[in-house]
Design an enzyme around this catalytic site. Sequence first.
Site, mmCIF file in Angstrom:
data_model
loop_
_atom_site.group_PDB
_atom_site.id
_atom_site.type_symbol
_atom_site.label_atom_id
_atom_site.label_comp_id
_atom_site.label_asym_id
_atom_site.label_seq_id
_atom_site.Cartn_x
_atom_site.Cartn_y
_atom_site.Cartn_z
ATOM 1 N N SER A 7 0.834 -1.198 0.000
ATOM 2 C CA SER A 7 0.000 0.000 0.000
ATOM 3 C C SER A 7 0.872 1.253 0.000
ATOM 4 C CB SER A 7 -0.911 0.011 1.228
ATOM 5 O OG SER A 7 -1.508 1.286 1.317
ATOM 6 N N HIS A 32 -1.138 -1.045 -4.282
ATOM 7 C CA HIS A 32 -2.438 -0.748 -3.666
ATOM 8 C C HIS A 32 -2.512 0.756 -3.394
ATOM 9 C CE1 HIS A 32 -6.020 -1.941 -1.343
ATOM 10 N NE2 HIS A 32 -5.654 -1.013 -0.463
ATOM 11 N N ASP A 34 -4.752 3.713 -1.822
ATOM 12 C CA ASP A 34 -5.848 3.978 -0.894
ATOM 13 C C ASP A 34 -6.362 5.400 -1.042
ATOM 14 O OD1 ASP A 34 -6.171 1.575 0.710
ATOM 15 O OD2 ASP A 34 -4.141 1.954 1.446
ATOM 16 N N MET A 36 -9.020 8.102 0.323
ATOM 17 C CA MET A 36 -9.878 8.390 1.490
ATOM 18 C C MET A 36 -10.407 9.813 1.394
ATOM 19 S SD MET A 36 -7.405 6.886 4.425
ATOM 20 C CE MET A 36 -6.784 5.201 4.387
ATOM 21 N N HIS A 65 -8.321 1.346 -4.120
ATOM 22 C CA HIS A 65 -9.302 1.070 -3.057
ATOM 23 C C HIS A 65 -9.983 2.387 -2.687
ATOM 24 C CE1 HIS A 65 -9.751 -0.388 1.438
ATOM 25 N NE2 HIS A 65 -10.916 -0.211 0.844
ATOM 26 N N MET A 67 -12.174 4.416 -0.568
ATOM 27 C CA MET A 67 -12.865 4.561 0.721
ATOM 28 C C MET A 67 -13.552 5.915 0.699
ATOM 29 S SD MET A 67 -9.868 2.937 3.028
ATOM 30 C CE MET A 67 -8.672 3.178 1.717
ATOM 31 N N MET A 136 -11.698 -6.238 4.719
ATOM 32 C CA MET A 136 -10.960 -5.324 5.597
ATOM 33 C C MET A 136 -10.651 -6.038 6.912
ATOM 34 S SD MET A 136 -10.364 -2.425 4.072
ATOM 35 C CE MET A 136 -9.430 -1.880 5.494
ATOM 36 N N GLY A 141 -9.326 3.562 7.142
ATOM 37 C CA GLY A 141 -9.056 4.971 7.432
ATOM 38 C C GLY A 141 -7.599 5.252 7.752
ATOM 39 N N ASP A 174 -6.840 -6.741 3.653
ATOM 40 C CA ASP A 174 -6.239 -5.413 3.767
ATOM 41 C C ASP A 174 -6.313 -4.901 5.200
ATOM 42 O OD1 ASP A 174 -5.313 -2.854 3.336
ATOM 43 O OD2 ASP A 174 -7.046 -2.200 2.133
ATOM 44 N N SER A 197 2.280 -0.501 6.316
ATOM 45 C CA SER A 197 3.330 -0.154 7.279
ATOM 46 C C SER A 197 4.331 -1.287 7.474
ATOM 47 C CB SER A 197 2.701 0.244 8.609
ATOM 48 O OG SER A 197 1.774 -0.716 9.021
HETATM 49 C C1 DX5 Z 1 -6.625 1.116 5.576
HETATM 50 C C2 DX5 Z 1 -6.160 0.950 4.151
HETATM 51 C C3 DX5 Z 1 -5.057 -0.027 4.026
HETATM 52 C C4 DX5 Z 1 -3.799 0.410 4.712
HETATM 53 C C5 DX5 Z 1 -3.066 -0.812 5.146
HETATM 54 O O1 DX5 Z 1 -7.727 1.932 5.609
HETATM 55 O O2 DX5 Z 1 -7.209 0.489 3.326
HETATM 56 O O3 DX5 Z 1 -4.802 -0.363 2.676
HETATM 57 O O4 DX5 Z 1 -2.970 1.178 3.878
HETATM 58 O O5 DX5 Z 1 -2.023 -0.419 5.949
HETATM 59 P P1 DX5 Z 1 -1.357 -1.396 7.008
HETATM 60 O O6 DX5 Z 1 -0.786 -2.547 6.237
HETATM 61 O O7 DX5 Z 1 -0.337 -0.523 7.646
HETATM 62 O O8 DX5 Z 1 -2.449 -1.838 7.943
HETATM 63 ZN ZN ZN Z 2 -6.644 -0.348 1.278
#
Ligand code: DX5
Ligand code: ZN
Length: 215
Positions: A7, A32, A34, A36, A65, A67, A136, A141, A174, A197
């Site tokens: 990600s 990936h 993300d 938001m 993805h 969100m 998830m 978030g 994820d 992370s």
């Molecule tokens: C969370 C995201 C994830 C996030 C995962 O809302 O959708 O894709 O980046 O990060 P880690 O692997 O650090 O949980």
């Molecule tokens: Zn994600």
Amino acid sequence: MAEIAPSILAADFANLQRDIEMLNASEADYIHVDIMDGMFVPNISFGIPVCEAIHKHARKPLDVHLMIEQPDRYLEAFSKAGAWGLTVHYEACPHLHSTVQHIRQLGVQPGVAINPHTPVEALSEILPDLSLVLVMSVNPGFGGQKFIENTYKKVATLKALKEKFGYNFKIEVDGGVNLDNAASLIQNGADILVAGSFVFGSANPTATIADLKNK
Ligand code: DX5
Ligand code: ZN
């Protein structure tokens, strides 16, 4: 062995090109991305121009993805910004069937994500139309949260439905994915592991991607 989708949310945003080139040269299968909106989830990440910029350098498919609330408004824009797959949230789509058809018409792989409280069974009527089901394993978030153990059961249920009906979707997990849970997720049926992370926070992200890949 699963496919790995690091990600980019956990990358260094001031050095995105450098981090994308690291992913290009790694064993990652996707990137990936993300998105938001500060509404569907409390956090704001980045939007269409940044997705376009990532696409310019990426040599791996962009697994986007969303969100966001009312994602229909932005499907075309993210498709033009280089998305290979577009995953919307079940919880954000009152007309999910129509949203999924729209994504497919754009020539993009449709995915649906479910939050930790949403049962897999809620997707039963849409599963035949999907390329991806994203489970998830944290509340969406933020990166860096703790993996929710109930995820194994949800992945196993999805895998059983997939086998029973001969569906083609991939099961993606994820949130909080690391070397402690990767093997069990794969055993239960996960096809794609997203990791933010754990990859970017490690001393050697390329090696960490390879370690996850070889689980
Ligand atoms: C969370 C995201 C994830 C996030 C995962 O809302 O959708 O894709 O980046 O990060 P880690 O692997 O650090 O949980
Ligand atoms: Zn994600």
